[in-house]
Design a protein around this motif. Structure first.
Motif, PDB file in Angstrom:
ATOM      1  N   PRO A 155       0.823  -1.212   0.000  1.00  0.00           N
ATOM      2  CA  PRO A 155       0.000   0.000   0.000  1.00  0.00           C
ATOM      3  C   PRO A 155       0.857   1.261   0.000  1.00  0.00           C
ATOM      4  CG  PRO A 155      -0.766  -1.577   1.648  1.00  0.00           C
ATOM      5  CD  PRO A 155       0.567  -2.065   1.167  1.00  0.00           C
ATOM      6  N   MET A 156       0.314   2.315  -0.584  1.00  0.00           N
ATOM      7  CA  MET A 156       1.024   3.587  -0.628  1.00  0.00           C
ATOM      8  C   MET A 156       1.068   4.216   0.761  1.00  0.00           C
ATOM      9  SD  MET A 156      -0.629   5.129  -4.142  1.00  0.00           S
ATOM     10  CE  MET A 156       0.354   6.632  -3.997  1.00  0.00           C
ATOM     11  N   GLU A 157       2.071   5.026   1.001  1.00  0.00           N
ATOM     12  CA  GLU A 157       2.247   5.670   2.294  1.00  0.00           C
ATOM     13  C   GLU A 157       1.044   6.525   2.655  1.00  0.00           C
ATOM     14  OE1 GLU A 157       4.105   6.150   5.814  1.00  0.00           O
ATOM     15  OE2 GLU A 157       4.848   4.951   4.130  1.00  0.00           O
ATOM     16  N   SER A 158       0.456   7.171   1.652  1.00  0.00           N
ATOM     17  CA  SER A 158      -0.702   8.030   1.922  1.00  0.00           C
ATOM     18  C   SER A 158      -1.879   7.237   2.478  1.00  0.00           C
ATOM     19  CB  SER A 158      -1.125   8.751   0.642  1.00  0.00           C
ATOM     20  OG  SER A 158      -1.462   7.814  -0.371  1.00  0.00           O
ATOM     21  N   MET A 159      -1.985   5.955   2.104  1.00  0.00           N
ATOM     22  CA  MET A 159      -3.070   5.129   2.622  1.00  0.00           C
ATOM     23  C   MET A 159      -2.893   4.865   4.109  1.00  0.00           C
ATOM     24  SD  MET A 159      -4.537   1.495   1.105  1.00  0.00           S
ATOM     25  CE  MET A 159      -4.859   2.238  -0.501  1.00  0.00           C
ATOM     26  N   TYR A 160      -1.645   4.679   4.543  1.00  0.00           N
ATOM     27  CA  TYR A 160      -1.390   4.511   5.975  1.00  0.00           C
ATOM     28  C   TYR A 160      -1.746   5.788   6.735  1.00  0.00           C
ATOM     29  CZ  TYR A 160       0.999   0.050   5.332  1.00  0.00           C
ATOM     30  OH  TYR A 160       1.289  -1.274   5.048  1.00  0.00           O
ATOM     31  N   GLU A 161      -1.488   6.941   6.125  1.00  0.00           N
ATOM     32  CA  GLU A 161      -1.843   8.207   6.767  1.00  0.00           C
ATOM     33  C   GLU A 161      -3.351   8.327   6.918  1.00  0.00           C
ATOM     34  OE1 GLU A 161      -0.094  11.164   4.304  1.00  0.00           O
ATOM     35  OE2 GLU A 161       1.981  10.626   4.815  1.00  0.00           O
ATOM     36  N   ASN A 162      -4.089   7.886   5.891  1.00  0.00           N
ATOM     37  CA  ASN A 162      -5.548   7.908   5.965  1.00  0.00           C
ATOM     38  C   ASN A 162      -6.054   6.963   7.043  1.00  0.00           C
ATOM     39  OD1 ASN A 162      -5.637   9.724   3.851  1.00  0.00           O
ATOM     40  ND2 ASN A 162      -5.954   8.136   2.285  1.00  0.00           N
ATOM     41  N   ALA A 163      -5.428   5.773   7.142  1.00  0.00           N
ATOM     42  CA  ALA A 163      -5.834   4.805   8.166  1.00  0.00           C
ATOM     43  C   ALA A 163      -5.605   5.363   9.564  1.00  0.00           C
ATOM     44  CB  ALA A 163      -5.066   3.503   7.983  1.00  0.00           C
ATOM     45  N   ALA A 164      -4.502   6.098   9.747  1.00  0.00           N
ATOM     46  CA  ALA A 164      -4.215   6.698  11.050  1.00  0.00           C
ATOM     47  C   ALA A 164      -5.251   7.761  11.391  1.00  0.00           C
ATOM     48  CB  ALA A 164      -2.813   7.304  11.041  1.00  0.00           C
ATOM     49  N   CYS A 165      -5.679   8.522  10.409  1.00  0.00           N
ATOM     50  CA  CYS A 165      -6.713   9.538  10.653  1.00  0.00           C
ATOM     51  C   CYS A 165      -8.042   8.893  11.021  1.00  0.00           C
ATOM     52  CB  CYS A 165      -6.881  10.412   9.406  1.00  0.00           C
ATOM     53  SG  CYS A 165      -5.458  11.460   9.034  1.00  0.00           S
ATOM     54  N   ILE A 166      -8.377   7.789  10.350  1.00  0.00           N
ATOM     55  CA  ILE A 166      -9.625   7.075  10.659  1.00  0.00           C
ATOM     56  C   ILE A 166      -9.581   6.522  12.080  1.00  0.00           C
ATOM     57  CG2 ILE A 166     -11.039   5.077  10.040  1.00  0.00           C
ATOM     58  CD1 ILE A 166      -9.926   5.480   7.156  1.00  0.00           C
ATOM     59  N   ALA A 167      -8.415   5.981  12.472  1.00  0.00           N
ATOM     60  CA  ALA A 167      -8.278   5.382  13.803  1.00  0.00           C
ATOM     61  C   ALA A 167      -8.488   6.407  14.911  1.00  0.00           C
ATOM     62  CB  ALA A 167      -6.902   4.729  13.939  1.00  0.00           C
ATOM     63  N   MET A 168      -8.232   7.697  14.624  1.00  0.00           N
ATOM     64  CA  MET A 168      -8.364   8.730  15.647  1.00  0.00           C
ATOM     65  C   MET A 168      -9.791   9.245  15.797  1.00  0.00           C
ATOM     66  SD  MET A 168      -4.837  10.943  15.419  1.00  0.00           S
ATOM     67  CE  MET A 168      -5.337  11.789  13.945  1.00  0.00           C
ATOM     68  N   LEU A 169     -10.675   8.843  14.868  1.00  0.00           N
ATOM     69  CA  LEU A 169     -12.066   9.286  14.976  1.00  0.00           C
ATOM     70  C   LEU A 169     -12.752   8.634  16.168  1.00  0.00           C
ATOM     71  CD1 LEU A 169     -13.242   9.154  11.232  1.00  0.00           C
ATOM     72  CD2 LEU A 169     -12.710  11.183  12.587  1.00  0.00           C
ATOM     73  N   THR A 170     -13.562   9.400  16.863  1.00  0.00           N
ATOM     74  CA  THR A 170     -14.301   8.860  18.008  1.00  0.00           C
ATOM     75  C   THR A 170     -15.387   7.916  17.503  1.00  0.00           C
ATOM     76  OG1 THR A 170     -13.922  10.934  19.184  1.00  0.00           O
ATOM     77  CG2 THR A 170     -15.608   9.445  20.074  1.00  0.00           C
ATOM     78  N   PRO A 171     -15.477   6.693  18.039  1.00  0.00           N
ATOM     79  CA  PRO A 171     -16.472   5.720  17.541  1.00  0.00           C
ATOM     80  C   PRO A 171     -17.885   6.006  18.046  1.00  0.00           C
ATOM     81  CG  PRO A 171     -15.227   4.761  19.339  1.00  0.00           C
ATOM     82  CD  PRO A 171     -14.606   6.103  19.078  1.00  0.00           C
ATOM     83  N   VAL A 172     -18.469   7.081  17.548  1.00  0.00           N
ATOM     84  CA  VAL A 172     -19.852   7.433  17.878  1.00  0.00           C
ATOM     85  C   VAL A 172     -20.681   7.301  16.607  1.00  0.00           C
ATOM     86  CG1 VAL A 172     -19.210   8.963  19.766  1.00  0.00           C
ATOM     87  CG2 VAL A 172     -19.331   9.880  17.440  1.00  0.00           C
ATOM     88  N   PRO A 173     -22.015   7.167  16.731  1.00  0.00           N
ATOM     89  CA  PRO A 173     -22.855   6.979  15.543  1.00  0.00           C
ATOM     90  C   PRO A 173     -22.655   8.039  14.467  1.00  0.00           C
ATOM     91  CG  PRO A 173     -24.121   6.545  17.522  1.00  0.00           C
ATOM     92  CD  PRO A 173     -22.794   7.061  17.978  1.00  0.00           C
ATOM     93  N   GLN A 174     -22.378   9.279  14.886  1.00  0.00           N
ATOM     94  CA  GLN A 174     -22.198  10.353  13.905  1.00  0.00           C
ATOM     95  C   GLN A 174     -20.987  10.109  13.001  1.00  0.00           C
ATOM     96  OE1 GLN A 174     -22.727  10.575  17.080  1.00  0.00           O
ATOM     97  NE2 GLN A 174     -23.949  12.368  17.695  1.00  0.00           N
ATOM     98  N   ASN A 175     -19.990   9.377  13.502  1.00  0.00           N
ATOM     99  CA  ASN A 175     -18.789   9.088  12.720  1.00  0.00           C
ATOM    100  C   ASN A 175     -18.831   7.709  12.061  1.00  0.00           C
ATOM    101  OD1 ASN A 175     -17.629  11.548  13.387  1.00  0.00           O
ATOM    102  ND2 ASN A 175     -16.582  10.738  15.191  1.00  0.00           N
ATOM    103  N   GLY A 176     -19.923   6.988  12.266  1.00  0.00           N
ATOM    104  CA  GLY A 176     -20.007   5.616  11.775  1.00  0.00           C
ATOM    105  C   GLY A 176     -19.783   5.492  10.279  1.00  0.00           C
ATOM    106  N   ARG A 177     -20.451   6.316   9.485  1.00  0.00           N
ATOM    107  CA  ARG A 177     -20.313   6.241   8.030  1.00  0.00           C
ATOM    108  C   ARG A 177     -18.887   6.564   7.590  1.00  0.00           C
ATOM    109  NH1 ARG A 177     -23.796   6.305   3.748  1.00  0.00           N
ATOM    110  NH2 ARG A 177     -25.580   6.589   5.154  1.00  0.00           N
TER     111      ARG A 177
END
Length: 420
Positions: A155-177
């Protein structure tokens, strides 16, 4: 004197027009321990065990194709393998019971062209044995020497950066999608980790995608469908578990009917010869039998259900994946899936909990525990339809039984819901 049926042919042509000895004479002349199977089962029209069938298959494939593969440097054709499978059925007609599905050819256990599909790899124990024989051919003598090409796409490095940003999202229904879409977009990372030959792949996946433990397993279900694009979108696990209620009369004390149906299916799929590890000597025999799928633990005072499961998990060194129900034994309660010290809350929906449990093995690269393997196989074949190959006669027979129950006009979903 050896027994030879009236319909036994004196000449058999497998790979050419030369005279070859019969299936019976080949097996009779073999000096291994197979003689006990031949006289004690095959000649008495009894279907041997899977191990014994593989032994017979090894004898026959070595006889007909061994010299051809190793000395003549020629691989058997599809027709030659098909002919051998048919000859085995002609010699022992009762082995027709081994067919993989009711619609499959009678010789499908031995050889099935493209596994019953229009194209693709062939299945059956003859094909498996010949594939293993080809591996023993010296590399310089192999007919097809494929060039080694890299199979892992990094995978490209930018994809890992995107995965890290997703991991930091709070797991609440508003962020589910956003979390769901983001993890789908980063599937190349997930797939890349699964290809690693390391026992730490589950931990790596969890560090990269921590939200797998949120949203009651929905993200696990979505990832499973990405891993298996041929997944049956009309899969109805609830109906399957309801049909399971008709197989046995045991587990009447289990309050949840879907858990009860699953346990009855597991009882039908016996696991003889597999040792059970008992971590808690205070468990009853019924609880020990159910433990590969589900375990009940009583709530602890002044602790939440999650904390109760966490406390239980800390008492076990190497817990196998299973469902934990926080309640008194056999009653309904909050359900959690535990695997490798991870806890995934699933609410009180038993169908969802069983579904997520079975799907997490593929999602996290975990081996299915032996005592759960046949249950996993039958769901994969009959419900999810991600597999058509089954090496267990018990699973194949139960698949046929489920088709009979499913197609019975006298049974309706409403009727099934009232079953014990």
């Amino acid at each position: 004197m050896s027994f030879v049926p009236q319909n036994q042919m004196s000449n058999e042509n497998i790979s050419d027009n030369q005279h070859k000895p019969s299936i019976h004479s080949i097996l009779e002349n073999d000096r291994s321990s197979f003689q006990k199977v031949l006289t004690g089962k095959l000649y008495l029209q009894i279907v041997p065990t899977a191990t014994e069938m593989k032994h017979m298959n090894r004898i026959l494939t070595n006889h007909f194709f061994g010299n051809q593969i190793f000395n003549e440097k020629r691989y058997p054709t599809v027709q030659e393998k098909q002919d051998l499978a048919i000859k085995i059925l002609e010699a022992f007609p009762h082995l027709e019971k081994t067919r993989m599905t009711p619609e499959a050819p009678k010789e499908s256990y031995f050889f099935w062209k493209s596994g019953g599909k229009e194209s693709g790899y062939h299945t059956g124990i003859i094909e498996t044995r010949i594939s293993n024989m080809r591996k023993d051919v010296a590399p310089e003598n192999r007919l097809f020497r494929r060039k080694k090409t890299p199979t892992n796409v990094i995978p490209m490095e930018s994809m890992y950066e995107n995965a890290a940003c997703i991991a930091m999202l709070t797991p609440v229904p508003q962020n589910g999608r956003a979390i769901s879409n983001g993890m789908a977009a980063c599937f190349e990372i997930h797939k890349f980790i699964l290809q690693k030959k390391t026992t730490e792949k589950t931990d790596i996946i969890m560090r990269t995608f921590p939200h797998f433990l949120q949203f009651e397993g929905t993200l696990v279900q979505q990832a499973f469908e990405r891993i298996h694009p041929q997944y049956n979108q009309q899969a109805n696990l609830g109906k399957f578990l309801s049909l399971g209620l008709m197989l046995e009369t045991d587990w009447i004390e289990v309050e949840d009917k879907h858990v009860r149906g699953a346990l009855r299916v597991m009882k039908k799929l016996t696991n003889r010869g597999i040792r059970r590890t008992i971590c808690n000597s205070n468990l009853s025999l019924a609880e020990i039998t159910a433990a590969p799928l589900i375990q009940w633990i009583k709530p602890l005072n002044n602790k939440t259900d999650f904390e109760t499961v966490e406390h239980q998990l800390n008492q076990i060194t190497h817990p196998e994946p299973r469902i934990i129900c926080v309640s008194t034994v056999f009653t309904k309660g909050n359900l959690f899936i535990v695997f490798k010290k991870n806890i995934l809350p699933c609410g009180n929906d038993s169908i969802r909990a069983i579904d997520v449990l079975l799907k997490l093995f593929a999602v996290f690269g975990i081996n299915v525990p032996p005592l759960l393997k046949k249950f996993y196989d039958i769901v994969s074949i009959y419900v999810y339809k991600i597999s058509i190959v089954c090496r267990s006669n018990t699973v194949a027979a139960l698949c046929s039984r489920f088709r009979e129950l499913d197609e019975s006009p006298s049974e309706t979903p409403t009727h099934l819901l009232s079953l014990n």
